[in-house]
Design a protein around this motif. Structure first.
Motif, PDB file in Angstrom:
ATOM      1  N   LYS A   1     -35.418 -31.066 -73.787  1.00 49.94           N
ATOM      2  CA  LYS A   1     -34.428 -31.239 -74.916  1.00 49.94           C
ATOM      3  C   LYS A   1     -34.991 -32.340 -75.921  1.00 49.94           C
ATOM      4  CE  LYS A   1     -30.476 -31.759 -72.450  1.00 49.94           C
ATOM      5  NZ  LYS A   1     -30.608 -30.895 -71.386  1.00 49.94           N
ATOM      6  N   GLU A   2     -35.637 -33.540 -75.191  1.00 49.64           N
ATOM      7  CA  GLU A   2     -36.177 -34.370 -76.204  1.00 49.64           C
ATOM      8  C   GLU A   2     -37.446 -34.071 -76.843  1.00 49.64           C
ATOM      9  OE1 GLU A   2     -34.993 -37.324 -76.986  1.00 49.64           O
ATOM     10  OE2 GLU A   2     -36.563 -38.060 -78.010  1.00 49.64           O
ATOM     11  N   GLU A   3     -38.203 -33.288 -76.247  1.00 45.67           N
ATOM     12  CA  GLU A   3     -39.398 -32.347 -76.937  1.00 45.67           C
ATOM     13  C   GLU A   3     -39.029 -31.605 -78.329  1.00 45.67           C
ATOM     14  OE1 GLU A   3     -42.264 -31.696 -73.055  1.00 45.67           O
ATOM     15  OE2 GLU A   3     -41.547 -30.256 -74.375  1.00 45.67           O
ATOM     16  N   MET A   4     -37.583 -30.807 -77.950  1.00 48.50           N
ATOM     17  CA  MET A   4     -37.307 -30.171 -79.004  1.00 48.50           C
ATOM     18  C   MET A   4     -36.496 -30.924 -80.017  1.00 48.50           C
ATOM     19  SD  MET A   4     -35.637 -26.942 -76.467  1.00 48.50           S
ATOM     20  CE  MET A   4     -35.212 -26.047 -77.805  1.00 48.50           C
ATOM     21  N   ARG A   5     -35.868 -32.134 -79.753  1.00 45.25           N
ATOM     22  CA  ARG A   5     -35.223 -32.760 -80.605  1.00 45.25           C
ATOM     23  C   ARG A   5     -36.345 -33.386 -81.660  1.00 45.25           C
ATOM     24  NH1 ARG A   5     -32.777 -35.760 -76.872  1.00 45.25           N
ATOM     25  NH2 ARG A   5     -30.776 -34.907 -77.098  1.00 45.25           N
ATOM     26  N   ARG A   6     -37.621 -33.679 -80.977  1.00 47.86           N
ATOM     27  CA  ARG A   6     -38.739 -34.405 -81.984  1.00 47.86           C
ATOM     28  C   ARG A   6     -39.236 -33.215 -82.767  1.00 47.86           C
ATOM     29  NH1 ARG A   6     -41.185 -39.414 -78.749  1.00 47.86           N
ATOM     30  NH2 ARG A   6     -39.327 -40.232 -77.681  1.00 47.86           N
ATOM     31  N   LEU A   7     -38.844 -31.994 -82.378  1.00 47.79           N
ATOM     32  CA  LEU A   7     -39.666 -30.822 -83.025  1.00 47.79           C
ATOM     33  C   LEU A   7     -38.662 -30.237 -83.974  1.00 47.79           C
ATOM     34  CD1 LEU A   7     -41.730 -29.106 -80.395  1.00 47.79           C
ATOM     35  CD2 LEU A   7     -42.661 -29.988 -82.304  1.00 47.79           C
ATOM     36  N   GLY A   8     -37.569 -31.139 -84.364  1.00 42.34           N
ATOM     37  CA  GLY A   8     -36.592 -30.568 -85.139  1.00 42.34           C
ATOM     38  C   GLY A   8     -35.798 -29.516 -84.906  1.00 42.34           C
ATOM     39  N   SER A   9     -35.446 -29.449 -83.544  1.00 44.88           N
ATOM     40  CA  SER A   9     -34.626 -28.024 -83.191  1.00 44.88           C
ATOM     41  C   SER A   9     -33.299 -28.095 -83.762  1.00 44.88           C
ATOM     42  CB  SER A   9     -34.650 -28.194 -81.601  1.00 44.88           C
ATOM     43  OG  SER A   9     -33.590 -27.436 -81.077  1.00 44.88           O
TER      44      SER A   9
ATOM     45  N   TYR B   1     -45.169 -38.058 -66.707  1.00 40.00           N
ATOM     46  CA  TYR B   1     -45.142 -36.739 -67.419  1.00 40.00           C
ATOM     47  C   TYR B   1     -44.605 -36.836 -68.755  1.00 40.00           C
ATOM     48  CZ  TYR B   1     -46.378 -33.804 -63.061  1.00 40.00           C
ATOM     49  OH  TYR B   1     -47.083 -33.017 -62.228  1.00 40.00           O
ATOM     50  N   ALA B   2     -43.458 -37.368 -68.656  1.00 40.26           N
ATOM     51  CA  ALA B   2     -42.509 -37.711 -69.878  1.00 40.26           C
ATOM     52  C   ALA B   2     -43.538 -38.308 -71.209  1.00 40.26           C
ATOM     53  CB  ALA B   2     -41.344 -38.362 -69.829  1.00 40.26           C
ATOM     54  N   ASN B   3     -44.162 -39.604 -70.777  1.00 37.40           N
ATOM     55  CA  ASN B   3     -45.123 -40.113 -71.741  1.00 37.40           C
ATOM     56  C   ASN B   3     -46.213 -39.174 -72.052  1.00 37.40           C
ATOM     57  OD1 ASN B   3     -43.491 -42.455 -71.086  1.00 37.40           O
ATOM     58  ND2 ASN B   3     -44.875 -43.435 -69.761  1.00 37.40           N
ATOM     59  N   ARG B   4     -46.765 -38.722 -71.120  1.00 38.74           N
ATOM     60  CA  ARG B   4     -47.659 -37.727 -71.466  1.00 38.74           C
ATOM     61  C   ARG B   4     -47.462 -36.642 -72.697  1.00 38.74           C
ATOM     62  NH1 ARG B   4     -51.000 -33.924 -67.492  1.00 38.74           N
ATOM     63  NH2 ARG B   4     -48.748 -32.973 -67.488  1.00 38.74           N
ATOM     64  N   SER B   5     -46.403 -36.110 -72.325  1.00 41.76           N
ATOM     65  CA  SER B   5     -45.639 -34.908 -73.099  1.00 41.76           C
ATOM     66  C   SER B   5     -45.337 -35.387 -74.584  1.00 41.76           C
ATOM     67  CB  SER B   5     -44.519 -34.332 -72.161  1.00 41.76           C
ATOM     68  OG  SER B   5     -43.645 -33.969 -73.320  1.00 41.76           O
ATOM     69  N   LEU B   6     -44.519 -36.338 -74.687  1.00 45.21           N
ATOM     70  CA  LEU B   6     -44.004 -36.813 -75.895  1.00 45.21           C
ATOM     71  C   LEU B   6     -45.259 -37.448 -76.886  1.00 45.21           C
ATOM     72  CD1 LEU B   6     -40.728 -38.811 -74.791  1.00 45.21           C
ATOM     73  CD2 LEU B   6     -40.958 -36.219 -75.557  1.00 45.21           C
ATOM     74  N   GLU B   7     -46.251 -37.936 -76.500  1.00 45.42           N
ATOM     75  CA  GLU B   7     -47.433 -38.077 -77.027  1.00 45.42           C
ATOM     76  C   GLU B   7     -47.977 -36.833 -77.615  1.00 45.42           C
ATOM     77  OE1 GLU B   7     -51.723 -40.257 -76.174  1.00 45.42           O
ATOM     78  OE2 GLU B   7     -50.011 -41.180 -75.272  1.00 45.42           O
ATOM     79  N   MET B   8     -47.998 -35.957 -76.850  1.00 44.94           N
ATOM     80  CA  MET B   8     -48.622 -34.497 -77.432  1.00 44.94           C
ATOM     81  C   MET B   8     -47.653 -33.989 -78.443  1.00 44.94           C
ATOM     82  SD  MET B   8     -51.222 -33.778 -75.637  1.00 44.94           S
ATOM     83  CE  MET B   8     -51.437 -32.341 -76.431  1.00 44.94           C
ATOM     84  N   ILE B   9     -46.484 -34.202 -78.135  1.00 41.68           N
ATOM     85  CA  ILE B   9     -45.220 -33.664 -79.000  1.00 41.68           C
ATOM     86  C   ILE B   9     -45.663 -34.287 -80.321  1.00 41.68           C
ATOM     87  CG2 ILE B   9     -42.476 -33.562 -79.656  1.00 41.68           C
ATOM     88  CD1 ILE B   9     -43.751 -31.125 -77.706  1.00 41.68           C
TER      89      ILE B   9
END
Ligand SMILES: Cc1cc2nc3c(=O)[nH]c(=O)nc-3n(C[C@H](O)[C@H](O)[C@H](O)COP(=O)(O)OP(=O)(O)OC[C@H]3O[C@@H](n4cnc5c(N)ncnc54)[C@H](O)[C@@H]3O)c2cc1C
Length: 449
Positions: A68-76, A426-434
């Motif tokens: 959900k946080e990834e999507m939030r940052r991608l303007g979902s 995992y979360a830190n790595r992912s949010l950096e990529m996002i």
């Protein structure tokens, strides 16, 4: 620019239309409601939540919380509207379902790049860029058209699914690796051994466990399915008699515990679900218990007391494509450039997961419409890992899958401090990529919904 066509204004279709419009591409969104409703849909608005009003955990240490946080940052659109219509639900994100649907409908309808057409689409357009997002209850001519596209017999219509747990949440001081009669690789199976007393307690709990509510259309399909022994829910099997499970999925024969040299009273076998061994399937444990009861009752299985569930068992009607090899990680068909699928029918499971596939498909379809190549969403993000799961599958039978850390590219280093710390990494790595992905895809585009 020629508009792209999105079929179905559910969670995936709305997200796909929104993302394509954000990239400046005009969209025609076709929805059959209110002219026609599936057996589970009742509300005329878009993105209707057909059952629970929860979008599950809001915490970053949980895979669906991170998604959900990834999507939030991608303007979902879906997550933005969920944030604005949420109701108190502890550590979960739950919404007022009508306000949620109304807000999404309003945002879609007021978007100048999106044209809504109320019609049931009966075939897949033969040209242009299209996203098919007609959901797990797709039927009639559209179901026939999808089946034809994939060779006639590629849709599954009813799910009888056993739970899957994270490999490193199984207690290895209790469970042991072994294949029956020593055949095959011993590491393919983990075995959870029962004493007679443990079996008695588990059996009693299973007999009296609470079942999930059943829709009428599911009840019919379940009746037909239960005729096949291989699909019988474990709780139904238990009702046939005390020993039925011990002669069925809990048979201990040929599985001596290496620590005692003896066969246990009963065994639950866990089958490795992926090459990395991060996920294990409870063999023969398809079930209709509520999620809470699965946690409680299956938690009585020796070795699974603290198990984390990648997905729970479900039994419901579910039309989905056997996607591996047929869809790319961007949800585009490998047989036709410009034709995308999105939502539960691609083999993701859950509201948020369905919307997440719509996000990738919408972005990718817009890039195709602009004459560009779809961008890869890396498997080190939860959103990207679901796309890779759909495109590549796992060792076992392909089945719809929830978000899970077990799907992510493993970390290249060991993390001290337990699972929580590992998930934080995992979360830190992912949010950096996002962050990088977002800048690349949308640049200065408006990120707030
Ligand atoms: C009975 C049931 C209960 C579920 N409960 C939950 C739950 O509690 N929690 C959870 O996380 N997940 C649940 N799911 C799984 C899944 O998350 C939802 O089904 C989710 O709505 C899927 O999103 P989607 O966009 O793929 O499809 P949908 O949200 O179903 O959207 C599909 C849309 O397409 C429209 N449509 C269909 N055919 C056509 C056509 N030919 N032409 C035009 N429009 C068409 C439909 O009217 C609908 O609006 C459930 C699934 C089912 C079947």
């Amino acid at each position: 620019m020629k508009p792209i066509r999105v079929i179905g204004a559910g969670l995936a279709g709305c997200e796909a239309a929104w993302q394509a419009a954000r990239l400046g591409v005009p969209v025609i969104l076709c929805e059959m409601k209110p002219t026609r409703y599936s057996p589970a849909h009742k509300y005329p608005g878009f993105a209707e939540l057909v059952c629970s009003n929860s979008l599950r955990s809001a915490q970053l240490s949980n895979a669906v919380g991170l998604l959900k946080e990834e999507m939030r940052r991608l303007g979902s659109l879906v997550i933005g509207c969920a944030d604005q219509t949420q109701v108190p639900a502890g550590a979960a994100l739950a919404v007022d379902r009508e306000r949620f649907s109304d807000l999404i409908t309003e945002r879609i309808k007021e978007n100048p790049l999106i044209t809504v057409i109320s019609e049931e689409v009966e075939e897949i357009p033969s040209d242009g860029v299209t996203v098919v997002a007609t959901g797990p209850l797709t039927d009639g001519k559209m179901a026939g058209a999808i089946s034809d596209l994939f060779g006639g017999d590629e849709l599954s219509f009813f799910d009888a699914v056993a739970p899957i747990v994270e490999g490193d949440s199984v207690d290895l001081s209790v469970a042991y690796f072994a294949s029956r009669y020593g055949k095959g690789e011993p590491t393919d199976y983990l075995n959870c051994p029962f004493t007679r007393e443990e079996y008695d307690a588990f059996y009693e709990a299973l007999l009296h466990a609470e079942l999930a509510p059943l829709h009428d259309f599911d009840a019919e399909a379940q009746k037909e399915l239960t005729v096949f022994e291989g699909c019988m829910p474990v709780e139904v099997m238990a009702k046939r008699g005390y020993d039925t499970l011990r002669y069925g999925p809990m048979k201990p024969i040929g599985l001596p515990d290496p620590r005692t040299g003896r066969e246990p009273y009963a065994v639950v076998q866990l089958r490795r679900e992926n090459a990395a061994g991060t996920m294990y399937n409870l063999v023969g444990f398809q079930t209709h218990l509520t999620y809470g009861e699965q946690k409680r009752v299956f938690g009585m299985i020796p070795g699974l007391r603290d198990a984390s569930y990648v997905r729970f068992g479900v039994m419901h009607r579910n039309t989905y494509i056997h996607s591996p090899g047929r869809l790319s990680p961007q949800y585009e068909t490998t047989s036709r450039t410009g034709l995308f699928f999105a939502g539960q029918m691609t083999g993701v499971e859950g509201y948020v997961e369905s919307a997440s596939s719509g996000l990738i498909a919408g972005v990718s379809a817009a890039l195709r419409a602009r004459g560009e190549k779809p961008t890869g969403f890396p498997a080190s993000t939860v959103i990207g890992s679901l796309g890779h799961y759909v495109a590549e599958g796992t060792i076992g039978k392909f089945q719809p899958m929830n978000a899970s850390f077990g799907l992510l590219t493993p970390l290249a280093y060991k993390v001290k401090g337990g699972k929580r710390k590992r998930n934080d990494e995992y979360a830190n790595r992912s949010l950096e990529m996002i962050g990088e992905l977002n800048a690349r895809l949308f640049g200065d585009a408006e990120k707030e919904v």
